[in-house]
Design a protein around this motif. Structure first.
Motif, mmCIF file in Angstrom:
data_model
loop_
_atom_site.group_PDB
_atom_site.id
_atom_site.type_symbol
_atom_site.label_atom_id
_atom_site.label_comp_id
_atom_site.label_asym_id
_atom_site.label_seq_id
_atom_site.Cartn_x
_atom_site.Cartn_y
_atom_site.Cartn_z
ATOM 1 N N SER A 1 0.844 -1.192 0.000
ATOM 2 C CA SER A 1 0.000 0.000 0.000
ATOM 3 C C SER A 1 0.879 1.242 0.000
ATOM 4 O O SER A 1 1.743 1.395 0.878
ATOM 5 N N LEU A 2 0.661 2.122 -0.958
ATOM 6 C CA LEU A 2 1.390 3.393 -1.047
ATOM 7 C C LEU A 2 0.526 4.510 -0.478
ATOM 8 O O LEU A 2 -0.636 4.663 -0.881
ATOM 9 N N THR A 3 1.067 5.241 0.471
ATOM 10 C CA THR A 3 0.399 6.436 0.983
ATOM 11 C C THR A 3 0.911 7.622 0.178
ATOM 12 O O THR A 3 2.134 7.855 0.111
ATOM 13 N N ILE A 4 -0.012 8.380 -0.434
ATOM 14 C CA ILE A 4 0.385 9.384 -1.414
ATOM 15 C C ILE A 4 -0.208 10.745 -1.064
ATOM 16 O O ILE A 4 -1.138 10.860 -0.275
ATOM 17 N N SER A 5 0.357 11.792 -1.699
ATOM 18 C CA SER A 5 -0.172 13.167 -1.587
ATOM 19 C C SER A 5 0.284 13.948 -2.824
ATOM 20 O O SER A 5 1.347 13.642 -3.397
ATOM 21 N N PRO A 6 -0.466 14.944 -3.247
ATOM 22 C CA PRO A 6 -1.817 15.305 -2.804
ATOM 23 C C PRO A 6 -2.836 14.245 -3.214
ATOM 24 O O PRO A 6 -2.471 13.233 -3.795
ATOM 25 N N ALA A 7 -4.105 14.491 -2.917
ATOM 26 C CA ALA A 7 -5.155 13.525 -3.194
ATOM 27 C C ALA A 7 -5.330 13.323 -4.696
ATOM 28 O O ALA A 7 -5.105 14.245 -5.504
ATOM 29 N N LEU A 8 -5.724 12.096 -5.060
ATOM 30 C CA LEU A 8 -5.987 11.793 -6.455
ATOM 31 C C LEU A 8 -7.231 12.537 -6.938
ATOM 32 O O LEU A 8 -8.132 12.858 -6.154
ATOM 33 N N THR A 9 -7.282 12.770 -8.234
ATOM 34 C CA THR A 9 -8.387 13.504 -8.845
ATOM 35 C C THR A 9 -9.326 12.529 -9.537
ATOM 36 O O THR A 9 -8.884 11.611 -10.242
ATOM 37 N N GLU A 10 -10.619 12.747 -9.355
ATOM 38 C CA GLU A 10 -11.637 11.885 -9.935
ATOM 39 C C GLU A 10 -11.499 11.812 -11.458
ATOM 40 O O GLU A 10 -11.190 12.807 -12.122
ATOM 41 N N GLU A 11 -11.711 10.591 -11.998
ATOM 42 C CA GLU A 11 -11.697 10.326 -13.440
ATOM 43 C C GLU A 11 -10.358 10.670 -14.082
ATOM 44 O O GLU A 11 -10.305 11.014 -15.266
ATOM 45 N N THR A 12 -9.289 10.516 -13.321
ATOM 46 C CA THR A 12 -7.949 10.790 -13.845
ATOM 47 C C THR A 12 -7.146 9.493 -13.879
ATOM 48 O O THR A 12 -7.194 8.701 -12.940
ATOM 49 N N THR A 13 -6.410 9.286 -14.955
ATOM 50 C CA THR A 13 -5.579 8.091 -15.121
ATOM 51 C C THR A 13 -4.142 8.415 -14.728
ATOM 52 O O THR A 13 -3.566 9.416 -15.201
ATOM 53 N N TYR A 14 -3.562 7.565 -13.900
ATOM 54 C CA TYR A 14 -2.201 7.751 -13.397
ATOM 55 C C TYR A 14 -1.332 6.564 -13.804
ATOM 56 O O TYR A 14 -1.820 5.479 -14.123
ATOM 57 N N THR A 15 -0.017 6.787 -13.753
ATOM 58 C CA THR A 15 0.959 5.739 -14.028
ATOM 59 C C THR A 15 1.903 5.617 -12.836
ATOM 60 O O THR A 15 2.435 6.633 -12.359
ATOM 61 N N VAL A 16 2.073 4.402 -12.353
ATOM 62 C CA VAL A 16 3.011 4.148 -11.277
ATOM 63 C C VAL A 16 4.217 3.417 -11.870
ATOM 64 O O VAL A 16 4.067 2.510 -12.691
ATOM 65 N N SER A 17 5.420 3.828 -11.479
ATOM 66 C CA SER A 17 6.668 3.227 -11.949
ATOM 67 C C SER A 17 7.416 2.636 -10.757
ATOM 68 O O SER A 17 7.448 3.245 -9.678
ATOM 69 N N ILE A 18 8.032 1.465 -10.972
ATOM 70 C CA ILE A 18 8.663 0.745 -9.864
ATOM 71 C C ILE A 18 10.054 0.294 -10.284
ATOM 72 O O ILE A 18 10.262 -0.212 -11.396
ATOM 73 N N SER A 19 11.009 0.420 -9.359
ATOM 74 C CA SER A 19 12.373 -0.076 -9.554
ATOM 75 C C SER A 19 12.893 -0.628 -8.227
ATOM 76 O O SER A 19 12.424 -0.233 -7.152
ATOM 77 N N ASP A 20 13.839 -1.547 -8.310
ATOM 78 C CA ASP A 20 14.598 -2.054 -7.156
ATOM 79 C C ASP A 20 13.772 -2.852 -6.145
ATOM 80 O O ASP A 20 14.273 -3.144 -5.053
ATOM 81 N N VAL A 21 12.543 -3.223 -6.468
ATOM 82 C CA VAL A 21 11.794 -4.119 -5.591
ATOM 83 C C VAL A 21 12.284 -5.552 -5.844
ATOM 84 O O VAL A 21 12.403 -5.990 -6.988
ATOM 85 N N GLN A 22 12.581 -6.285 -4.766
ATOM 86 C CA GLN A 22 13.208 -7.602 -4.885
ATOM 87 C C GLN A 22 12.344 -8.688 -4.262
ATOM 88 O O GLN A 22 11.562 -8.431 -3.331
ATOM 89 N N ASP A 23 12.498 -9.916 -4.767
ATOM 90 C CA ASP A 23 11.820 -11.043 -4.145
ATOM 91 C C ASP A 23 12.630 -11.536 -2.945
ATOM 92 O O ASP A 23 13.634 -10.912 -2.559
ATOM 93 N N GLN A 24 12.216 -12.633 -2.345
ATOM 94 C CA GLN A 24 12.849 -13.104 -1.116
ATOM 95 C C GLN A 24 13.887 -14.188 -1.366
ATOM 96 O O GLN A 24 14.366 -14.836 -0.428
ATOM 97 N N ALA A 25 14.241 -14.399 -2.637
ATOM 98 C CA ALA A 25 15.239 -15.415 -2.958
ATOM 99 C C ALA A 25 16.618 -14.990 -2.466
ATOM 100 O O ALA A 25 16.874 -13.811 -2.188
ATOM 101 N N THR A 26 17.523 -15.962 -2.362
ATOM 102 C CA THR A 26 18.912 -15.694 -1.986
ATOM 103 C C THR A 26 19.823 -16.292 -3.051
ATOM 104 O O THR A 26 19.911 -17.515 -3.152
ATOM 105 N N PRO A 27 20.485 -15.474 -3.909
ATOM 106 C CA PRO A 27 20.413 -14.013 -3.945
ATOM 107 C C PRO A 27 19.070 -13.541 -4.504
ATOM 108 O O PRO A 27 18.418 -14.279 -5.248
#
Length: 601
Positions: free
Chosen positions: A542-568
Motif C-alpha cells: 500500500s502506497l500512501t500518497i499526496s496530494p489527493a488523487l483527482t476523480e476520473e484521472t488516469t495515473y501511471t506508477v513506476s517501480i524499480s529495485d523491488v526484490q523477491d525473497q530469494a537468496t540471492p
C-alpha cells in the motif's frame, strides 16, 4: 513380521500426573482420553463456533436445480423446493469412515445425506489443537466432482505426503487426491479395475501404496504408487468372493495387515455363500488369506455395522448394526465384537452404550493410536449429535518406534517445505526436529514446515527425535533439495483504494526492506509517495500518497529495485509501469469495469 509397537496411549498416559507430565500441556482430547476406562464411552464436549450438529447436518438450499426431473411439470413450482418434509438428514447417513491425520492431528469426514429429491455432500474437519469443527469446501462446492451418493470406506490418508484420497462413487476407476496443506484436488490416472460404487480404499504404509478393493465383478484389488503416479494390477483374489456393494477395509499397524471383506451382492443368491460375513487380510508381501467368518454382517447396510481398529491391540472391532433376526427390535443395546488376529477367532467383548447407535448407526469411528481410544461421532437426530471417546482394551506399555519415516523433499526456492513423521508406541509424544543434527527452535510437532528461501539449506538433512516419558527414538534423516529461483517479480495490478492510497499486487512474495522503501515507487502528475507498507501476504504493497488523487484521472506508477525473497534476490525490471484510473464509484453503464480486477477468469 509383526511389529510390537502400536500407536496406542500407554499406561503412562493414565498415570501422567504421577510421573510429572503436566496435564495443562495436553489437549482437551488428550486429557479426556487419559480418564477413559476399558469398555466405556466418554463424551467429548466440543468447543468453537461450529457445533457437532452444525458440522454433520449442513443447511439445505431453498431450491436445487436437480430437484425436479427434466420435463417435469412446473405448474406447481413448490414441488421443486427442498425440503418438502421436516427431515434434514446428516452427512453420516451414507459414510462409515472418519480419517485421522497424524501430522496435523485432525479428523476428516466426507459424507452424504439424502434429503428429499437431492443428494447433499459435506466435508468437515475436527482439530485436536482447538477442539473444534471446521466446515470445509468439498470438491463439489469447488466445481470439481460429486463425491457421490454413498461414501462407505471411500477415503484414505497418506500422512507422510499429506495426501487425502477419495474414490468417486458411481464412477468406476476414478480416484481423486487432495493436498491437505493446500486443499488442491487432482484426478489420478484411471484405476485398472471396474470398481463398484461402494468400494473400499485404504493406505498401506508397509508397501507405500493406496489399495483399492473391488468385489463387485471379479474380486480383485489394485494398488496406486504415489511415487510413479501409476496403478499396479489388478490382482485377482482366489477363494475370495466378498461383497461388491458396501464392503470395508481397515489397516492394522500392530499387525501390518489390511483387513477387508463383507458387503453383499444384489444378484448373488448362491446357496452356502454369505459374502457379508467373510473376512480377509492382505499382508505386506501382498498375500491374501481368508480368516474366520464374522458372527455378524460386515460392511455397511444402512443401519450398521461400524468397523474400526482397537488402537491398543490392533484387533478389528465391530459395532453390530440392528439385529439380523428382527430389524425392528432396536431397543436393546447390540453387541461389540472383536476379531483377534493372533488366534483367528471372534468374541463378543461388550455392548454399545451410545443411545440409538445400534438402530440408526449414523456413526463413524476412527482409532487415535497415540491416545489408545477410538474417536466416535454419532448423530441421534438432526439436533442431537455427539462425540465420544471409547477405549476398547487396556493400554499397555509398548516400545517407542518410528512408523512412517520423513521423506525427502524437493521444492523451488521460496516454496513451503514440509517434513512429517508418524510415531508408534506409547504416547503422548514430544517431537524435536533437527537440521543437520541441530535442534530447530519451535519445531515440536509431528510436522515441520518452513519457507525454503535460503539456498544454503539445499541438501540439508532433517530428522526428528520423538520421545515419551521413558525413552526416545530418532528418525532417519531426509534431504531437502531446493531449486534456485531465477525469476524476477512482476507487477500484476495497481488500484486506488481511496484518494490517498494506491495498492500494488506483485507476482510473488517480496522482501520487506525493498517493498517499504518509498523511493522505489514513482507516480506521475505531481503525486508524491510518502510511505510504503507491505501486507501480511507479502505480495501486496500500500502506497500512501499526496496530494489527493483527482476523480476520473488516469495515473501511471513506476517501480524499480523491488526484490523477491530469494537468496540471492531477483529485482523487478527497472521502471516497470502500470496504469490505473481513480474513480470513487463505477456504475458499469459503459460496459467497462474500470478499476476492477476479477478474482478469476
Amino acid at each position: 513380521m509383526r511389529r510390537l509397537g502400536i500407536y496406542g496411549l500407554s499406561l503412562l498416559m493414565m498415570i501422567a500426573p504421577a510421573i510429572g507430565l503436566a496435564a495443562s500441556n495436553l489437549s482437551k482430547l488428550a486429557e479426556l482420553a487419559a480418564t477413559v476406562q476399558p469398555g466405556t464411552f466418554v463424551e467429548l464436549e466440543i468447543d468453537g463456533d461450529v457445533s457437532t450438529c452444525q458440522a454433520m447436518v449442513p443447511p439445505l438450499p431453498k431450491r436445487h436445480p436437480n430437484a425436479c426431473k427434466e420435463g417435469e411439470s412446473m405448474s406447481n413450482p413448490e414441488q421443486c423446493l427442498v425440503p418438502q418434509r421436516d427431515y434434514l438428514g446428516n452427512i453420516l447417513e451414507f459414510t462409515d469412515e472418519a480419517l485421522w491425520d497424524t501430522g496435523s492431528q485432525d479428523v476428516y469426514i466426507m459424507g452424504t445425506r439424502r434429503p428429499y429429491k437431492i443428494w447433499d455432500q459435506g466435508f468437515v474437519k475436527y482439530s485436536e489443537e482447538t477442539n473444534s469443527w471446521t466446515i470445509l469446501d468439498g470438491p463439489l462446492s469447488q466445481g470439481l466432482f460429486n463425491p457421490g451418493f454413498h461414501g462407505y470406506d471411500h477415503g484414505a490418508i497418506d500422512p507422510s505426503r499429506r495426501h487425502y484420497y477419495w474414490a468417486q462413487v458411481g464412477q468406476a476407476s476414478l480416484v481423486w487426491q487432495m493436498n491437505l496443506d493446500t486443499g488442491d484436488w487432482r484426478q489420478l490416472p484411471k484405476a485398472p479395475i471396474q470398481a463398484g460404487q461402494f468400494t473400499a480404499l485404504e493406505y498401506f504404509p508397509e508397501i507405500d501404496r493406496v489399495v483399492f478393493f473391488d468385489g463387485l465383478r471379479e474380486s480383485e484389488y489394485a494398488v496406486y504408487d504415489p511415487e510413479s503416479d501409476q496403478w499396479e494390477g489388478p490382482t485377482a483374489l482366489t477363494d475370495a468372493p466378498f461383497g461388491g456393494i458396501s464392503h470395508f477395509s481397515e489397516y492394522s499397524p500392530a499387525h501390518e495387515v489390511m483387513l477387508f471383506g463383507g458387503g453383499y451382492n444384489y444378484d448373488d443368491d448362491t446357496p452356502g455363500i454369505d459374502e457379508s460375513r467373510r473376512l480377509y487380510k492382505l499382508d505386506s508381501d501382498r498375500i491374501v488369506t481368508r480368516l474366520t467368518d464374522a458372527p455378524t454382517f460386515l460392511g455397511q447396510f444402512g443401519a450398521g455395522p461400524v468397523q474400526t481398529i482397537d488402537p491398543n491391540s490392533g484387533n478389528l472391532v465391530v459395532f453390530q448394526g440392528k439385529p439380523e433376526d428382527n430389524p425392528l427390535n432396536c431397543f436393546n443395546p447390540q453387541p461389540i465384537w472383536e476379531f483377534n488376529l493372533d488366534t483367528n477367532t471372534w468374541a463378543q467383548t461388550g455392548t454399545q452404550q451410545l443411545s440409538d447407535i445400534w438402530c440408526r448407526m449414523n456413526t463413524v469411528a476412527v482409532p487415535l493410536y497415540e491416545y489408545g481410544v477410538n474417536f466416535i461421532v454419532s448423530v441421534r437426530s438432526d439436533t442431537d449429535c455427539r462425540v465420544h471417546l471409547y477405549r476398547h482394551s487396556p493400554a499397555g506399555i509398548v516400545p517407542l518406534n518410528i512408523g512412517v519415516q520423513p521423506r525427502e523433499v524437493s521444492v523451488q526456492q521460496g516454496q513451503l517445505a514440509i517434513f512429517t513423521v508418524t510415531a508408534t508406541g506409547s504416547g503422548p509424544y514430544h517431537y524435536q526436529w533437527r537440521k543437520n543434527g541441530i535442534d530447530i527452535d519451535g519445531a515440536t510437532t509431528a510436522s515441520y514446515s518452513f519457507s525454503a528461501l535460503d539456498m544454503a539449506d539445499n541438501n540439508a538433512m532433517f530428522d526428528v527425535v520423538v520421545s515419551n516419558t521413558t525413552e526416545s527414538v530418532t528418525s532417519t534423516a531426509a534431504a531437502l533439495t531446493i531449486t534456485l529461483d531465477t525469476l524476477a517479480p512482476t507487477l500484476l495490478s495497481a488500484q486506488a483504494a481511496n484518494d490517498s492510497t494506491v495498492n500494488l499486487l506483485f507476482s510473488e512474495a517480496i522482501s520487506q526492506a525493498s517493498a517499504e522503501t518509498s523511493a522505489n515507487y514513482q507516480l506521475n502528475l505531481g503525486i508524491n509517495v510518502d510511505a510504503a507498507s507491505l501486507h501480511a501476504d507479502e505480495r501486496t504493497v500500500s502506497l500512501t500518497i499526496s496530494p489527493a488523487l483527482t476523480e476520473e484521472t488516469t495515473y501511471t506508477v513506476s517501480i524499480s529495485d523491488v526484490q523477491d525473497q530469494a537468496t540471492p534476490p531477483n529485482s523487478i525490471i527497472a521502471l516497470s509501469t502500470e496504469m490505473f484510473t481513480y474513480r470513487t464509484a463505477d456504475d458499469f453503464e459503459d460496459g467497462i469495469a474500470d478499476g476492477w480486477t476479477p478474482f478469476n477468469g
